[in-house]
Design a protein around this motif. Structure first.
Motif, mmCIF file in Angstrom:
data_model
loop_
_atom_site.group_PDB
_atom_site.id
_atom_site.type_symbol
_atom_site.label_atom_id
_atom_site.label_comp_id
_atom_site.label_asym_id
_atom_site.label_seq_id
_atom_site.Cartn_x
_atom_site.Cartn_y
_atom_site.Cartn_z
ATOM 1 N N ASN A 1 37.015 28.427 32.193
ATOM 2 C CA ASN A 1 38.892 28.635 33.027
ATOM 3 C C ASN A 1 38.577 27.689 34.050
ATOM 4 O O ASN A 1 39.989 27.999 34.347
ATOM 5 C CB ASN A 1 39.109 30.503 33.154
ATOM 6 N N LYS B 1 39.594 24.415 39.632
ATOM 7 C CA LYS B 1 40.896 25.639 39.907
ATOM 8 C C LYS B 1 40.696 27.197 38.941
ATOM 9 O O LYS B 1 39.712 26.034 37.666
ATOM 10 C CB LYS B 1 42.123 25.304 40.303
ATOM 11 N N VAL C 1 44.227 29.170 37.016
ATOM 12 C CA VAL C 1 44.514 29.191 36.665
ATOM 13 C C VAL C 1 44.986 31.294 36.649
ATOM 14 O O VAL C 1 45.219 31.458 35.441
ATOM 15 C CB VAL C 1 46.401 28.871 36.174
ATOM 16 N N TYR C 2 45.713 32.025 37.553
ATOM 17 C CA TYR C 2 45.472 33.046 37.711
ATOM 18 C C TYR C 2 47.193 33.808 36.592
ATOM 19 O O TYR C 2 47.786 32.836 35.832
ATOM 20 C CB TYR C 2 46.008 33.959 38.585
ATOM 21 N N THR D 1 45.771 38.677 38.211
ATOM 22 C CA THR D 1 46.832 38.134 39.128
ATOM 23 C C THR D 1 45.808 37.719 40.111
ATOM 24 O O THR D 1 45.137 38.082 40.177
ATOM 25 C CB THR D 1 47.689 38.635 39.934
ATOM 26 N N ASN D 2 46.232 36.294 40.902
ATOM 27 C CA ASN D 2 45.790 35.773 42.209
ATOM 28 C C ASN D 2 46.015 36.663 42.618
ATOM 29 O O ASN D 2 46.337 37.467 43.079
ATOM 30 C CB ASN D 2 46.101 34.721 42.577
ATOM 31 N N THR E 1 50.566 33.962 39.828
ATOM 32 C CA THR E 1 49.479 33.171 38.863
ATOM 33 C C THR E 1 49.510 31.614 39.878
ATOM 34 O O THR E 1 49.265 30.654 39.547
ATOM 35 C CB THR E 1 51.343 32.925 38.102
ATOM 36 N N PHE E 2 49.842 31.893 41.231
ATOM 37 C CA PHE E 2 49.516 30.677 41.930
ATOM 38 C C PHE E 2 47.559 31.047 41.678
ATOM 39 O O PHE E 2 47.007 31.440 41.741
ATOM 40 C CB PHE E 2 49.654 30.995 43.727
ATOM 41 N N GLU E 3 46.977 29.286 41.490
ATOM 42 C CA GLU E 3 46.088 29.192 41.271
ATOM 43 C C GLU E 3 45.318 29.124 42.496
ATOM 44 O O GLU E 3 45.105 29.143 43.193
ATOM 45 C CB GLU E 3 46.139 27.321 40.713
ATOM 46 N N THR F 1 41.456 27.527 43.874
ATOM 47 C CA THR F 1 40.510 26.354 43.555
ATOM 48 C C THR F 1 39.872 26.466 44.945
ATOM 49 O O THR F 1 39.577 27.469 45.697
ATOM 50 C CB THR F 1 41.545 25.540 44.656
ATOM 51 N N ASN G 1 41.830 35.331 29.443
ATOM 52 C CA ASN G 1 42.110 34.185 28.592
ATOM 53 C C ASN G 1 41.298 34.104 27.001
ATOM 54 O O ASN G 1 41.516 33.921 26.741
ATOM 55 C CB ASN G 1 41.628 32.596 29.354
#
Lengths: 483, 1105
Positions: A195, A247, A249-250, A257-258, A334-336, A338, B735
């Motif tokens: 991911n 990173k 992405v959530y 989720t993040n 959905t904030f990524e 990192t 995913n």
């Protein structure tokens, strides 16, 4: 009598016909899985642990004094025991990340891949497993010092000894070199099981080199002669844009989720506010990233609002509503997340140059690129960056102090929301100046104490390790922390 | 017609036999030893079913048919006498004590009745009426103090599980709970609580399944304590067995005439909170964590909430502590009730005072109604008993109730002289609603005990909820944000976020007994115990977020994400089937030598299935609790399907010589499904002997009975389901498919476990049974245990299944019976039980000296550490210097160890005991039971946090200088601390020494939260002595004399009044019952957010006719 005989025979038949041990079969959980699925799980677990801000798991944002707690200030005052935080950090990294990576590697090795069947494809997959493994161990060493390594992940050894932190670190770098060499960007890869880069091996190479750069520089104060060539070697192919950032992405729905969303929004709690330490520092510099880091708060007692960025007192009790909050964009599901980025890489290159290691470009050039990378990443414009860099207090030439202070300060600002890395860079640079709060149980932590579980479950090795590093205290300096 | 009615009435009142009567005799039955009268003796016409029972004065009256002339007089423990009638009509009889009957017959393993004196092991019997006196939701609670060596720990949870141990913890991590067997059929006693719940996390205590047993149906209980007693039950009985014999249909008896017997039993119980098990709050300070907010003293929020351009002074509503401003009735401030428009105090300032109605007013008086009706009858062809019980309890907390319906049918039919068919069917419907949350999270009691404002009036919260049906809490995130932060309105929690559960259970058997020869019979039985259970949890839209739904771990209870609404259901089905076949033989080989034996086989199949499903991300439609109402995609369900089978073959032989010496041997072979094929069959033996030495001493004046006994036994056991093959956990795809290595390393090489025990005993009684004792000593070693060993996670795992360990339990048990006073109408009986168990972990496995059993908040762990008793509490301790606590000279605070592996106590009591006194006078009976548990430790998370947040009265007092302790430290000279403190200074001085050895004189400030609690003190400060002395029960019963009922169809009336747990005479644990825990299981010694105990008062009426 006849009936009883029938009854008896029935029972005998019943018991004779079944193979009893067949009952003991688990029909709901798999006993064999794909290595890729283990990789996906391990990668997610690693990101979650490095990114979350749950007081039971990750309090590095507090250590870096980006955030502080409002009411329950135990962790801000370095109480690691009550919530067994070191235990949770350790458990997740060993059991939920390293073990799954280890198993993933074993299965991938044993798998016969049909498509283009190349050894290179398998090597690429294994390289990803290896790089994340190395990354994870580097986090453990940087957190605790000596940790189980050579005897770890072996269930037949219930009392794994702790290896010397420096020895582990150097071995990790050796392994990293091997992994880097084994990558073939054109061959098969993990694809969407990964991911982070979705199998883009060129980006994995950049990530691996950036990691090598960071690890080498951490040893620079200890052994510049060892670090220099590694830095030079790594610097040639590092993360070079925000697209290269390590990173994930959530997603919009729990549990994917993040974790910051879980901790700050879904929990409904008001536990954290940004500190005056970072807010004041950024206010002084008129930093364009403030709007992306914090919310504005009205501090006026009159009807006319006075909206400012205003941070809480680190370690003290803080009234949530009286201070700026963490910016909303950071709190969306959905904030990524990192774990390595371009800005950080450029700061490291700046440091390398400043230390006189052989890298392309000057310290100032990399310093400027790092700040630009950070500002544009967060949503600022190049114009914002230019203005900011023009500030004499920011400009490399005119900013106060030696390279450690300059880079340390700006890197700390850029690493906002990256608590662990910020804490480590602070320990390396000793900048900015952080002060332990008055009620703190200890001085500023320079490491985590070992898990309580290790005291109870791996006692002899725990005591040996504690003695070897100079005492199991948060104030014990780790081997690379020379200043 | 009128005559017919009369005739009917006559029949009811004096029985059918009157019609055939020819003559009537009367008389009195007395004891040959002391001439006291014997009430309740049976007087029977030989060769008929006609009989009578002596009344309270030992008198009887009997009508004899024409053709009969022999009368049998009998009484338990007495020699039976036959009298041939002569001319007279008065026959007074003196019965002598029977040596044989004296010891009685007890039901042993596999439901085999044995003469008690022939047993080479320890058993102890409790009569059904002793169990059913106390109307508890779980009959196990009634055993406390009545059997030596039994440790019953009743939680205060409504319908909660009761921890029951016999002779200590034997298994490191397995089930240490006693096996229940009803009429020979093993009964499942699963606790379905989640693993998180047992470690003090969020959850409910759903009780143990043995609570489905209806105490009103119990005839007697026999406790088999040691391995020799239970050897024939095999593996699962290693922790001891409680044999329950249910009531069967009977013929004539005490208060019972011929024909269909009807018994009505009705009781009502009301409970009252025992205030010593609930906090005493300080009444001086209100909301806040200190003085860092705004306004006067920095104790307030200064907000213009009503937008009138003027700031108001608000209570810090978001803070769940009582470390704020000192109360002042003249000070008017805006409080939580000024926030919502629906409130009568909306935007009104009210006086700053302590709450008039504190949390104690939150509780209801629990009421329990139990009604039982029983029909029974018996004849020479068979017997039946049909009973129905309705149970309803309204709990201590608002909106909580338990309901049970129980139907039992026991029937036996003698098909012919040789064949007997028996069957039993027992159905229970058990419904729970609004069980209390246990543990730390989302538990109202945790708020009451740890996190609260003393200014919050509970009744005002009550009115706000019922007036609006909205979540109007005292704990607003901010006066400007009408949204709760940590605690919902407590009534909202109870009425909106409630759980419910339902269990349908069937328990029954069918058996045939065929007498092949006089000395040989064959017995076959099929039995089933099956239930389906549904547990549902709800979280209403508008609640604060709390861990909910499905997380990690086998039961999905770990690391759950915070959700502010949702629905969760657990569907559980359980079934156990036993197929038994036994041949019993009993033959006198010679005149003096008797041989008894059993040869049998048992096939057992157990299935346990569980499906856990929940919504994710909240509920779409408020108030609709269903899975399809989930906002987010449903999380992966947790599914468990376990099957366990054991095939056993066993035999036992008993030799008896002259009623003097008895020798027993048993051997059993089990084939277990849970072990590797090459290790799944294992044998284990037992041998027991007894010597009735009193039979050698003839005609002793003082010695009535004496026996020594000795036994040795081994018991093997298999593993639990699925311990051999490694598996992976599937996790929610991210995913792409995602899995993880399961945290437990399985072991394909497991061996069976083994318990070895040796036990000796001495049993004597004196002076015609007026005094007697039973002494038992035992030593049990449980070795090769199959345990999930907690390992360093640096191995990649949390647990590894291994064979390891040796736990030793040594103990002494003493049961003492005495009748100090006995007169014509008066009798005083005393029964004393005392037991001491020494428990020690001898070894674990190579290189491992500690097994962590549980890890709790506060850094506390419960451990099995080599060389220590099972269940040592470990955590941080004080630092000591020459035995005194060390205080930091600068801060004045105690120094804490940095390591957390200090042993702070252990959960095992030093000894337990009970004393029961029964006084009878004519038709009155009074009894009271005192129950003692001495020693052991308990950690209180309530005190750990509650002292920190300033709730308890210990956090507000006048210090040594006479000033409020929370006042600030004042120096005589702020610039020169050597001059000492001003007389107006607050704070206090910790007793101890500074690191240099000098007496500590530094004053600690108590002005901010934390000082008295966890922040500034080691875990050790919150470990308390778990000793208690309780007056467990007092009961007074009155039997309406038969003479009064003579003219009525009712044959017996008993009225009784019972007080259960009326008085905790002594305890050390502050503000909680040391018995209250999280529930049954191996993790004890941790007190968090428990309900207070109640004193329960019962009125009971029993009618027979």
């Amino acid at each position: 009598m006849k009936k009883i005989v029938v009854f008896l025979i029935t029972i005998l038949i019943f018991s004779a016909c079944t193979k009893l041990e067949d009952l003991n079969k688990n029909v709901t959980d798999p006993t064999a899985v794909a290595g890729e699925a283990l990789f996906t799980g391990a990668q997610k677990n690693l990101f979650d642990q490095m990114i979350n801000t749950n007081v039971n798991n990750n309090i590095f944002r507090l250590f870096a004094q980006y955030w502080t707690e409002t009411t329950y200030t135990d962790e801000s005052n370095y109480d690691l025991v009550t919530r067994t935080i070191p235990d949770n950090h350790w458990d997740i990294l060993y059991r939920d990340v390293l073990k799954d990576l280890d198993e993933s590697g074993k299965i991938i090795k044993a798998t016969a891949y049909p498509a283009d069947g190349s050894a290179a494809g398998k090597a690429n997959r294994l390289a990803c497993v290896e790089i994340l493994t190395i990354y994870t161990y580097s986090v453990l060493v940087e957190t605790f010092g000596n940790v189980p390594y050579s005897k770890a992940l072996d269930i037949n050894n219930l009392a794994p000894k702790y290896d010397d932190g420096l020895t582990i670190y150097k071995d990790l770098i050796t392994r990293l070199n091997t992994a880097i060499a084994s990558i073939d960007p054109g061959a098969e890869n993990l694809g969407d099981a990964d991911n982070m880069y979705h199998g883009d091996m060129a980006q994995w190479l950049k990530f691996a080199n950036s990691l090598k750069l960071r690890m080498a520089l951490l040893l620079a104060d200890l052994d510049a002669g060892y670090a220099g060539p590694l830095v030079k070697d790594a610097a040639a192919n590092v993360i070079a844009s925000n697209d290269d950032n390590a990173k994930i992405v959530y997603l919009g729905a729990q549990p994917n989720t993040n974790p910051i969303y879980n901790d700050l929004v879904a929990s409904g709690r008001h536990d954290f506010v940004p500190t005056s330490v970072i807010v004041d520092a950024m206010n002084t510099l008129n930093d364009p990233r403030r709007q992306f880091y914090f919310t504005l708060v009205d501090t006026s007692s009159t009807a006319t609002p006075a909206l400012v960025y205003y941070g809480g007192v680190y370690g003290a009790s803080n009234d949530f509503t009286a201070f700026s909050h963490v910016a909303n964009a950071i709190q969306v599901p959905t904030f990524e997340g990192t774990i390595f980025d371009w800005s950080e890489t450029e700061f490291l290159l700046a440091e390398a140059a400043a230390r006189g290691f052989e890298v392309t470009g000057s310290a100032e050039e990399h310093y400027n690129t790092a700040i630009r990378a950070s500002i544009t990443y967060w949503g600022g414009t190049t114009a914002d960056a230019d203005t900011y860099l023009a500030n004499p207090a920011v400009a490399y030439a005119t900013a106060t102090g030696d390279y450690k202070q300059k880079i340390g300060t700006q890197m700390w600002i850029a690493l906002y929301n990256r608590g662990f890395e910020a804490w480590t860079e602070w320990r390396k640079f000793d900048w900015p100046v952080l002060v332990a709060p008055p009620d703190a149980l200890t001085a500023l932590p320079l490491r985590y104490t070992y898990p309580i579980e290790e005291q109870t479950l791996n006692g002899a090795n725990y005591h040996a390790a504690a003695a070897a590093i100079g005492g199991d205290d948060v104030t014990t300096k780790l081997f690379w922390d020379k200043h | 017609m009128r005559k017919f009615t009369l005739f009917l009435a006559l029949m009811f009142c004096i029985g059918l036999q009157v019609a055939l009567a020819q003559r009537t005799i009367t008389g009195k039955v007395t004891s040959a030893e002391d001439s006291t009268t014997i009430p309740g003796a049976t007087v029977l016409v030989k060769g008929s079913a006609i009989g009578a029972i002596t009344d309270a004065d030992g008198k009887y009256k009997l009508t004899i048919p024409k053709d009969k002339n022999v009368i049998i007089f009998s009484y338990v423990g007495m020699n039976t006498i036959e009298v041939t009638l002569g001319e007279g009509s008065v026959y007074n009889v003196a019965l002598s004590a029977s040596m044989k009957e004296l010891e009685g017959v007890v039901i042993t393993a596999l439901n085999i009745p044995r003469e008690k004196k022939s047993l080479g092991y320890s058993t102890q019997e409790v009569k059904g009426d002793q169990i059913s006196t106390i109307k508890s939701d779980n009959f196990i609670n009634s055993l406390s103090g009545k059997v030596s060596g039994i440790q019953v720990k009743k939680t205060t949870n409504m319908g909660g599980s009761t921890n029951i141990l016999l002779r200590g913890n034997k298994s490191l991590t397995g089930d240490n709970q006693v096996l229940f067997v009803i009429d020979g059929v093993p009964v499942n006693n699963n606790v379905t609580n989640t693993s998180t719940q047992s470690q003090g996390g969020m959850g409910y205590d759903f009780g143990n399944a043995a609570s489905d047993i209806n105490p009103d149906n119990i005839e007697s209980i026999n406790v088999l304590k040691g391995s020799a007693a239970t050897a024939l039950y095999g593996s699962r009985a290693g922790a001891g067995v409680i044999m329950i014999t249910t009531k069967k249909g009977v013929t004539a008896g005490e208060n019972r005439k011929k024909g269909i017997g009807v018994t009505l039993n009705s009781s009502v119980t009301m409970g009252f909170v025992d205030k010593s098990t609930f906090p005493t709050y300080q009444k001086d300070y209100g909301a806040g964590y200190g003085h860092y907010y705004d306004g006067p003293g920095s104790y307030w929020y200064i907000r213009d909430v009503n937008n009138d351009g003027v700031d108001e002074q608000w209570v810090v509503t978001s803070e769940d502590a009582s470390y704020g401003a000192r109360f002042d009735p003249n000070l008017l401030v805006y409080q939580w009730d000024a926030v919502d428009k629906a409130s009568p105090n909306y935007m009104k300032a009210t006086p700053w005072v302590a709450a008039k109605n504190g949390p104690i007013t939150f509780f209801n008086n629990p009421t329990t109604y139990i009604n039982t009706v029983t029909l029974d009858n018996a004849s020479s062809r068979g017997s039946y008993l049909l009973s129905y019980t309705n149970y309803k309890q309204n709990g201590l907390l608002p909106n909580s109730e338990l309901k049970k319906d129980n139907v039992l049918l026991n029937a036996t039919w003698n098909v012919n002289d040789k064949l007997t068919a028996s069957g039993s069917a027992n159905y229970t419907l058990n419904k729970g609603l609004g069980r209390n949350s246990t543990g730390y999270s989302d538990n109202i009691m945790t708020s009451f005990r740890q996190w609260m404002q003393t200014n919050v009036d509970i009744q005002e919260q009550n009115h706000m909820y019922f007036d609006t049906k909205r979540n109007i809490t005292w704990n607003w995130a901010d006066p400007t944000v009408e949204q709760p932060i940590f605690w919902d309105n407590y009534y909202w929690t109870r009425y909106e976020n409630y759980e419910s559960d339902q269990r349908n259970r069937f328990l029954g058997y069918a058996s045939l007994d065929y007498k092949i020869l006089k000395w040989l019979d064959v017995y076959g039985r099929f039995s089933a115990d099956t239930y389906s259970e549904l547990q549902e949890e709800r979280r209403a839209v508008g609640s604060i977020a709390a861990p909910f739904g499905i997380g990690n771990g086998p039961d999905g209870s770990l690391n759950r994400s915070d959700q502010s609404s949702g629905y969760l259901r657990r569907d559980i089905t359980f079934s156990e089937y036993n197929y038994d076949l036994m041949a019993n033989f009993n033959k006198d080989l010679t005149k003096n030598l008797n041989l008894k034996g059993v040869l049998g086989m048992n096939v057992r199949r157990t299935n346990y299935n569980r499906l856990i499903s929940a919504t994710n991300g909240g509920l779409g439609v408020a108030g609709l609790y269903s899975l399809q109402n989930s906002i987010g995609p449903l999380p992966l369900s947790k599914e468990l399907k376990s099957k366990v089978g054991v095939n056993g073959i066993y035999g036992s032989v008993s030799l008896g010589y002259k009623s003097l010496i008895y020798l027993d041997g048993t051997l059993r072979r089990d084939h277990s499904s849970t072990l590797p094929v090459d290790k799944s069959k294992y044998y284990y033996p037992s041998i027991a002997g007894s010597f009735v030495f009193s039979n050698l001493v003839k005609d002793s004046k003082w010695l009535s009975f004496g026996k020594v006994r000795l036994n040795y036994a081994e018991v093997g056991a298999g593993a639990s389901f699925d311990r051999l093959v490694d598996k992976y956990d599937i996790i929610t795809p991210f995913n792409s498919p995602s899995v993880s290595v399961n945290g437990t390393k399985q072991n394909s090489e497991l061996d069976p476990e083994r318990t070895k025990s040796i036990e000796g005993g001495l049993e004597m009684s004196f002076f015609g049974r007026r005094l007697g004792f039973d002494l038992a000593m035992y030593n049990t070693n449980t070795i090769n245990q199959i345990i999930p060993l907690a390992v360093s996670t640096a191995t990649g795992y949390t647990y590894k299944m291994i064979n390891a360990g040796n736990i030793e339990n040594k103990g002494v048990e003493l049961a003492l019976n005495a009748t100090p006073l006995k007169g014509k109408h008066f009798k005083w009986d005393v029964a004393i039980n005392w037991a001491k168990n020494w428990n020690k972990v001898i070894s674990l496995t190579e290189g491992v000296d500690n097994l962590q059993l549980g890890s709790y908040q506060g850094g506390i762990t419960i451990n099995a550490r080599v060389g220590q008793p099972y269940g040592v509490i470990e955590g941080t301790d004080y630092v000591y210097l020459n035995g005194r606590k060390v205080v930091d000279a600068t801060t004045g605070r105690y120094k804490k160890t940095t390591n957390s592996d200090n042993v702070l106590g252990n959960v095992n009591p030093d000894w337990t005991g009970g004393m029961n006194n029964t006084l009878t006078y004519r038709n009155w009976a009074l009894s009271f039971l005192i129950d003692v548990s001495k020693g052991g430790s308990i950690f209180s998370l309530d005190m750990y946090y509650g002292l920190a947040t300033g709730l308890y009265k210990e956090t507000s007092y006048d210090n040594d200088l006479g000033n409020p302790v929370r006042d600030p430290i004042v120096w005589l000279d702020p610039n020169d601390h050597t001059k000492g403190y001003d007389p107006t200074s607050g704070g206090f001085i910790n007793e101890g020494v500074n690191p240099d050895g000098s007496e500590n004189k530094t004053r600690v400030s108590a002005a901010n939260y934390g000082t008295f609690g966890y922040l500034r003190n080691p875990d050790k400060a919150f470990v308390y002595d778990a000793t208690f002395v309780k007056l467990r029960e007092i009961s007074i019963a009155y039997n309406i004399p038969a003479s009064v009922l003579k003219k009525c169809f009712i044959t017996g009336i008993t009225i009784s009044a019972v007080a259960s747990n009326p008085w905790i005479i002594y305890k050390k644990l502050p503000y909680a019952d040391p018995e209250s825990g999280l529930g049954a299981g191996n993790l004890q010694g941790y007190s968090v957010g428990s309900l207070p105990s109640t004193r329960d008062f019962t009125l009971n009426l029993k009618l027979t006719f």
